[in-house]
Design a protein around this motif. Sequence first.
Motif, PDB file in Angstrom:
ATOM      1  N   GLN A  17     -79.038 -62.320  36.069  1.00  0.00           N
ATOM      2  CA  GLN A  17     -77.745 -62.949  35.667  1.00  0.00           C
ATOM      3  C   GLN A  17     -77.899 -63.523  34.470  1.00  0.00           C
ATOM      4  OE1 GLN A  17     -77.913 -66.165  39.139  1.00  0.00           O
ATOM      5  NE2 GLN A  17     -76.412 -64.958  40.289  1.00  0.00           N
ATOM      6  N   LEU A  18     -78.851 -63.994  33.893  1.00  0.00           N
ATOM      7  CA  LEU A  18     -78.607 -64.729  32.648  1.00  0.00           C
ATOM      8  C   LEU A  18     -78.988 -63.807  31.443  1.00  0.00           C
ATOM      9  CD1 LEU A  18     -80.526 -68.151  33.413  1.00  0.00           C
ATOM     10  CD2 LEU A  18     -78.172 -67.658  33.128  1.00  0.00           C
ATOM     11  N   GLN A  19     -79.641 -62.414  31.922  1.00  0.00           N
ATOM     12  CA  GLN A  19     -80.160 -61.477  31.015  1.00  0.00           C
ATOM     13  C   GLN A  19     -81.595 -62.093  30.354  1.00  0.00           C
ATOM     14  OE1 GLN A  19     -79.058 -58.129  31.058  1.00  0.00           O
ATOM     15  NE2 GLN A  19     -78.530 -58.914  32.755  1.00  0.00           N
ATOM     16  N   THR A  59     -75.200 -70.030  37.021  1.00  0.00           N
ATOM     17  CA  THR A  59     -75.782 -68.676  36.713  1.00  0.00           C
ATOM     18  C   THR A  59     -74.982 -67.719  37.151  1.00  0.00           C
ATOM     19  OG1 THR A  59     -77.155 -68.789  38.598  1.00  0.00           O
ATOM     20  CG2 THR A  59     -78.255 -69.608  36.806  1.00  0.00           C
ATOM     21  N   CYS A  60     -74.236 -67.782  38.125  1.00  0.00           N
ATOM     22  CA  CYS A  60     -73.269 -66.596  38.608  1.00  0.00           C
ATOM     23  C   CYS A  60     -72.584 -66.124  37.219  1.00  0.00           C
ATOM     24  CB  CYS A  60     -72.437 -67.296  39.681  1.00  0.00           C
ATOM     25  SG  CYS A  60     -71.138 -66.057  40.177  1.00  0.00           S
ATOM     26  N   PRO A  61     -72.525 -64.917  37.106  1.00  0.00           N
ATOM     27  CA  PRO A  61     -71.986 -64.252  36.204  1.00  0.00           C
ATOM     28  C   PRO A  61     -70.435 -64.226  36.229  1.00  0.00           C
ATOM     29  CG  PRO A  61     -73.758 -62.759  36.888  1.00  0.00           C
ATOM     30  CD  PRO A  61     -73.705 -64.082  37.835  1.00  0.00           C
ATOM     31  N   ARG A  62     -69.944 -64.328  37.453  1.00  0.00           N
ATOM     32  CA  ARG A  62     -68.317 -63.877  37.750  1.00  0.00           C
ATOM     33  C   ARG A  62     -67.981 -65.502  37.429  1.00  0.00           C
ATOM     34  NH1 ARG A  62     -66.885 -60.883  43.193  1.00  0.00           N
ATOM     35  NH2 ARG A  62     -67.928 -58.832  42.241  1.00  0.00           N
ATOM     36  N   ALA A  63     -68.752 -66.562  37.966  1.00  0.00           N
ATOM     37  CA  ALA A  63     -68.014 -68.019  37.702  1.00  0.00           C
ATOM     38  C   ALA A  63     -68.412 -68.289  36.145  1.00  0.00           C
ATOM     39  CB  ALA A  63     -69.068 -68.960  38.210  1.00  0.00           C
ATOM     40  N   VAL A  64     -69.406 -67.884  35.239  1.00  0.00           N
ATOM     41  CA  VAL A  64     -69.384 -67.948  33.896  1.00  0.00           C
ATOM     42  C   VAL A  64     -68.274 -67.377  33.293  1.00  0.00           C
ATOM     43  CG1 VAL A  64     -70.957 -67.439  31.935  1.00  0.00           C
ATOM     44  CG2 VAL A  64     -71.891 -68.451  34.084  1.00  0.00           C
ATOM     45  N   ALA A  65     -68.047 -66.180  33.509  1.00  0.00           N
ATOM     46  CA  ALA A  65     -66.888 -65.503  33.020  1.00  0.00           C
ATOM     47  C   ALA A  65     -65.525 -66.247  33.090  1.00  0.00           C
ATOM     48  CB  ALA A  65     -66.909 -64.067  33.353  1.00  0.00           C
ATOM     49  N   ALA A  66     -65.420 -66.839  34.368  1.00  0.00           N
ATOM     50  CA  ALA A  66     -64.108 -67.390  34.769  1.00  0.00           C
ATOM     51  C   ALA A  66     -64.019 -68.512  34.151  1.00  0.00           C
ATOM     52  CB  ALA A  66     -63.873 -67.420  36.148  1.00  0.00           C
ATOM     53  N   LYS A 131     -65.619 -81.093  27.876  1.00  0.00           N
ATOM     54  CA  LYS A 131     -66.009 -80.232  26.860  1.00  0.00           C
ATOM     55  C   LYS A 131     -66.583 -78.919  27.242  1.00  0.00           C
ATOM     56  CE  LYS A 131     -70.056 -80.583  23.833  1.00  0.00           C
ATOM     57  NZ  LYS A 131     -71.280 -81.158  23.384  1.00  0.00           N
ATOM     58  N   CYS A 132     -67.146 -78.996  28.535  1.00  0.00           N
ATOM     59  CA  CYS A 132     -67.891 -77.609  29.123  1.00  0.00           C
ATOM     60  C   CYS A 132     -67.661 -77.327  30.559  1.00  0.00           C
ATOM     61  CB  CYS A 132     -69.329 -77.580  28.781  1.00  0.00           C
ATOM     62  SG  CYS A 132     -70.148 -76.010  29.246  1.00  0.00           S
ATOM     63  N   LEU A 133     -66.663 -76.409  30.744  1.00  0.00           N
ATOM     64  CA  LEU A 133     -66.272 -76.197  32.067  1.00  0.00           C
ATOM     65  C   LEU A 133     -67.460 -75.591  32.900  1.00  0.00           C
ATOM     66  CD1 LEU A 133     -62.671 -74.882  31.939  1.00  0.00           C
ATOM     67  CD2 LEU A 133     -63.478 -77.258  32.395  1.00  0.00           C
ATOM     68  N   HIS A 134     -68.402 -74.920  32.321  1.00  0.00           N
ATOM     69  CA  HIS A 134     -69.244 -74.332  33.080  1.00  0.00           C
ATOM     70  C   HIS A 134     -70.639 -75.426  33.552  1.00  0.00           C
ATOM     71  CE1 HIS A 134     -68.365 -71.498  30.018  1.00  0.00           C
ATOM     72  NE2 HIS A 134     -68.819 -70.384  30.423  1.00  0.00           N
ATOM     73  N   ALA A 135     -70.640 -76.428  32.873  1.00  0.00           N
ATOM     74  CA  ALA A 135     -71.486 -77.439  33.072  1.00  0.00           C
ATOM     75  C   ALA A 135     -70.935 -78.283  34.421  1.00  0.00           C
ATOM     76  CB  ALA A 135     -71.996 -78.388  32.167  1.00  0.00           C
ATOM     77  N   LEU A 136     -69.635 -78.458  34.381  1.00  0.00           N
ATOM     78  CA  LEU A 136     -68.874 -79.299  35.147  1.00  0.00           C
ATOM     79  C   LEU A 136     -68.746 -78.528  36.560  1.00  0.00           C
ATOM     80  CD1 LEU A 136     -66.128 -80.695  32.778  1.00  0.00           C
ATOM     81  CD2 LEU A 136     -68.283 -81.909  33.727  1.00  0.00           C
ATOM     82  N   PHE A 164     -64.044 -65.310  43.345  1.00  0.00           N
ATOM     83  CA  PHE A 164     -65.533 -66.051  43.261  1.00  0.00           C
ATOM     84  C   PHE A 164     -65.242 -66.832  44.588  1.00  0.00           C
ATOM     85  CE2 PHE A 164     -67.337 -70.286  42.261  1.00  0.00           C
ATOM     86  CZ  PHE A 164     -68.459 -69.711  42.076  1.00  0.00           C
ATOM     87  N   PRO A 165     -66.350 -67.194  45.070  1.00  0.00           N
ATOM     88  CA  PRO A 165     -67.617 -66.713  45.048  1.00  0.00           C
ATOM     89  C   PRO A 165     -67.794 -65.288  45.499  1.00  0.00           C
ATOM     90  CG  PRO A 165     -67.760 -68.673  46.397  1.00  0.00           C
ATOM     91  CD  PRO A 165     -66.343 -68.289  46.202  1.00  0.00           C
ATOM     92  N   CYS A 166     -68.819 -64.685  44.683  1.00  0.00           N
ATOM     93  CA  CYS A 166     -68.899 -63.152  45.116  1.00  0.00           C
ATOM     94  C   CYS A 166     -69.266 -62.950  46.705  1.00  0.00           C
ATOM     95  CB  CYS A 166     -70.298 -62.539  44.438  1.00  0.00           C
ATOM     96  SG  CYS A 166     -71.720 -62.959  44.849  1.00  0.00           S
TER      97      CYS A 166
END
Length: 170
Positions: A17-19, A59-66, A131-136, A164-166
């Motif tokens: 997921q993180l590469q 870590t979910c790539p779909r959530a990160v992209a969204a 500041k960061c939707l990923h963290a929230l 999402f979720p996948c």
Amino acid sequence: MVIEPMTTADEAVVTEQLQRRPRGVVGVAYRCPAGHPGVVATLPRLADGTPFPTTFYLTCPRAVAACSTLEASGLMTELSERLAAEPELAVAYAQAHRAYLTAREAIAADTVGPVPEIAEVSAGGMPARVKCLHALLGHALAAGPGVNPIGDLTLALIRDRWPFPCRAGG
């Protein structure tokens, strides 16, 4: 909140997921309905001594992209303005900040001990701004509904716009 130990299979999925190999992972804090890790809980101090305030790492790539798409749309500014205009939202967000710190302190107590450099630093801009939707979103998924109002809102927007979720795959 339950943090499951990360298995060898989980580590392989998160690495994909993180590469890259994950650092300082305590365990899996959220799994998607397909069973894949979507959020990992991390140590507040990495092995090299670096303080690491992002306790719930998406870590979910779909959530990160969204989340990236939402951030690019200017949503963070809009949400920060709502915090200033809506006292109830601001109070709930401040409570999310405290919940985040409490969860991190519990992890620290069980592992690395206090990390004074980040004692009042949570993530995602809490408690004053967005500041960061990923963290929230990571916090909202790990903690469950009703704990982080901005993370919950982010999840609602993602569910409305993205698959999402996948349901299959990581």
